[in-house]
Enzyme design. Structure first.
Site, PDB file in Angstrom:
ATOM      1  N   GLU A 188     -10.974   4.531   6.852  1.00  0.00           N
ATOM      2  CA  GLU A 188      -9.847   5.142   7.538  1.00  0.00           C
ATOM      3  C   GLU A 188     -10.328   6.408   8.242  1.00  0.00           C
ATOM      4  OE1 GLU A 188      -7.034   6.766   4.826  1.00  0.00           O
ATOM      5  OE2 GLU A 188      -5.356   7.204   6.158  1.00  0.00           O
ATOM      6  N   ASP A 198       2.272   3.281   3.059  1.00  0.00           N
ATOM      7  CA  ASP A 198       1.299   4.412   2.609  1.00  0.00           C
ATOM      8  C   ASP A 198       2.155   5.657   2.026  1.00  0.00           C
ATOM      9  OD1 ASP A 198      -1.385   5.321   2.187  1.00  0.00           O
ATOM     10  OD2 ASP A 198      -1.632   5.590   4.431  1.00  0.00           O
ATOM     11  N   HIS A 221       1.655   5.320  -2.225  1.00  0.00           N
ATOM     12  CA  HIS A 221       1.074   6.434  -2.987  1.00  0.00           C
ATOM     13  C   HIS A 221       2.353   7.042  -3.868  1.00  0.00           C
ATOM     14  CE1 HIS A 221      -3.058   6.746  -1.537  1.00  0.00           C
ATOM     15  NE2 HIS A 221      -2.539   6.140  -0.435  1.00  0.00           N
ATOM     16  N   GLN A 277      -9.458   9.581  -4.939  1.00  0.00           N
ATOM     17  CA  GLN A 277      -9.007  10.229  -3.602  1.00  0.00           C
ATOM     18  C   GLN A 277     -10.427  11.301  -3.081  1.00  0.00           C
ATOM     19  OE1 GLN A 277      -5.755  10.810  -1.577  1.00  0.00           O
ATOM     20  NE2 GLN A 277      -7.674  11.315  -0.493  1.00  0.00           N
ATOM     21  N   HIS A 333       0.908  -1.186  -0.015  1.00  0.00           N
ATOM     22  CA  HIS A 333      -0.008   0.075  -0.012  1.00  0.00           C
ATOM     23  C   HIS A 333       0.839   1.295   0.173  1.00  0.00           C
ATOM     24  CE1 HIS A 333      -3.836   2.210   1.052  1.00  0.00           C
ATOM     25  NE2 HIS A 333      -2.939   3.198   1.173  1.00  0.00           N
ATOM     26  N   HIS A 365      -9.270   1.796   0.071  1.00  0.00           N
ATOM     27  CA  HIS A 365      -9.080   2.516   1.218  1.00  0.00           C
ATOM     28  C   HIS A 365     -10.523   2.585   2.026  1.00  0.00           C
ATOM     29  CE1 HIS A 365      -5.787   4.374  -0.626  1.00  0.00           C
ATOM     30  NE2 HIS A 365      -5.530   5.076   0.580  1.00  0.00           N
TER      31      HIS A 365
HETATM   32 FE   FE2 Z   1      -3.376   5.257   1.469  1.00  0.00          FE
END
Ligand code: FE2
Length: 431
Positions: A213, A309, A59, A152, A57, A210
């Site tokens: 969270e 992440d 970005h 996102q 995971h 996701h």
């Molecule tokens: Fe993430």
């Protein structure tokens, strides 16, 4: 005859003094005392040899953008999302590629050769997707990069979010993402989970969302994700990333939820560095830890793998591409301090992640690809404790990175002149 033999290796499962014979990029033998000859030999001197690390995971489109166009003043998740929204219109394909390639160099030096990266699809220009597809191709000789179409700003909440995600998949992105807790309402969130699982089923793709969270114990999209996984026959192909709300949920509810997740064979991806940093921000004291229920999920047979992440981006000013740093934090946040726990944690950055990513021929058995890292550590405990030097990183049996061992020279009366940080001074193999 092997191309290369790594001799005197300790393995993560506790075996010591093992030789690894490599031919044509694959492990041809792994046993004590291989008698065959080899073109080249590396003496591991009882250091641990692990399969290369996996980050399930990340970005990659945001990495190394710290400070652009400004710093995250509060350091919160929501300001991070707002800041990414400020940066996004300024992004260029060239700059995205340059930053991602620089991160990949760093990853290789840390023995990290497999990465699943979410790619933001919220900007209809999809410059992030174009850039990351090019990065995937360019790093393919040394890093296996999977891409997730990640809305996102919300699949339904963002303008043109539905169309942009579909276009990203058409361009060749590998995995369907989502962010149900960020949609406008709980109902929209649940509807997005249904729609995205349907797309994955129709296209034959995996899902990685996701999911929940948040510290809100009523954020229960993982329940919907598990149910839709079963309904669409996606068992084993769906990952729930973060799942931090499970930390705060009612215990009785969780006693029903975890078996449902097990039935759906959900792959669970906590991100310990980011979860401990960003969750619990509305709490005074006591303050919640904000990581999902790792021990309970593992005990129920769910496949748990840890992700990094972020690395130097709007959400997190730290990070170093080091999955052992992630494991180290997981031990602390999850209180995974038992003797057996260390093994489980190490599996969560190696073999469990391989299962999550659907990697073939990963591991330390005959026939696996020789994608390996030699650590300045003797065993799993030392590797997590010291986050040691990656003495050599091999891709397909070829060394692609070397790091000098860490040692200190001392000037102390009656004490050794050097400390080798990868040798427990009280262990039987100490020199
Ligand atoms: Fe993430």
């Amino acid at each position: 005859m092997f191309d290369l033999i790594i001799r005197n290796a300790n393995l993560p499962d506790g075996r010591k003094g093992i030789d690894i014979g490599i031919a044509n990029g694959k492990i041809g033998a792994i046993e004590a005392g291989i008698s065959a000859e080899a073109g080249e030999t590396i003496d591991a001197t009882n250091r641990m040899v692990s399969p290369a690390f996996i980050d399930p995971h990340f970005h990659m489109d945001a990495t190394l953008s710290l400070g652009l166009p400004r710093m995250n003043v509060s350091g919160t998740l929501l300001e991070g999302i707002a800041l990414w929204g400020e940066l996004r219109p300024l992004l260029t394909k060239e700059a995205l590629i340059e930053r991602a390639l620089a991160y990949c160099d760093y990853a290789v030096s840390q023995g990290l050769l497999f990465i699943r990266s979410h790619v933001d699809t919220s900007d209809p220009r999809l410059v992030t997707v174009e850039a990351m597809l090019e990065v995937k191709e360019r790093v393919a000789p040394y890093i296996d990069l999977q891409l997730v179409a990640f809305p996102q700003d919300g699949y339904y909440r963002a303008k043109d979010g539905v169309k942009s995600l579909e276009r990203a998949l058409d361009m060749g992105v590998d995995v369907v993402g989502g962010i149900p807790h960020f949609e406008r309402t709980m109902q929209d969130g649940a509807a997005s989970v249904e729609a995205l699982c349907r797309i994955a089923a129709e296209r034959g793709l995996p899902v990685d969302m996701h999911c929940d969270e948040t510290d809100d114990p009523m954020s229960r999209h993982i329940e919907t994700l598990a149910a839709e996984t079963i309904r669409f026959g996606l068992q084993g192909r769906v990952a729930g990333s973060h799942l931090t709300s499970m930390h705060s949920m009612d215990n009785y509810y969780v006693s029903k939820l975890i078996p449902l997740m097990a039935e759906a064979e959900i792959n669970v991806i906590p991100n310990p560095l980011i979860n401990i940093m960003l969750q619990g921000r509305h709490d005074t004291y006591p303050k919640r830890r904000g990581m999902t229920r790792v021990r309970e999920l593992m005990a129920a047979g769910l496949n748990v793998s840890f992700g990094q992440d972020c690395c130097m981006d709007p959400w997190y000013s730290m990070g170093s591409g080091d999955m052992l740093e992630v494991a180290h934090m997981a031990v602390h946040v999850g209180q995974l301090s038992g003797v057996e726990d260390k093994q489980r944690v190490f599996e969560a950055i190696t073999t469990n992640s391989a299962k999550t990513l659907g990697l073939k021929d990963y591991g330390l058995t005959v026939g696996c690809n020789a994608d390996l890292v030699i650590l300045q550590a003797e065993d799993v405990l030392e590797a997590i404790r010291l986050k040691p030097a990656r003495l050599a990183v091999l891709k397909g049996g070829k060394v692609i990175s070397r790091t000098a061992p860490k040692e200190s020279e001392l000037s102390l009366p009656g004490r050794p002149a050097k400390i080798d940080f990868g040798r427990n001074p009280t262990s039987s193999t100490a020199e």
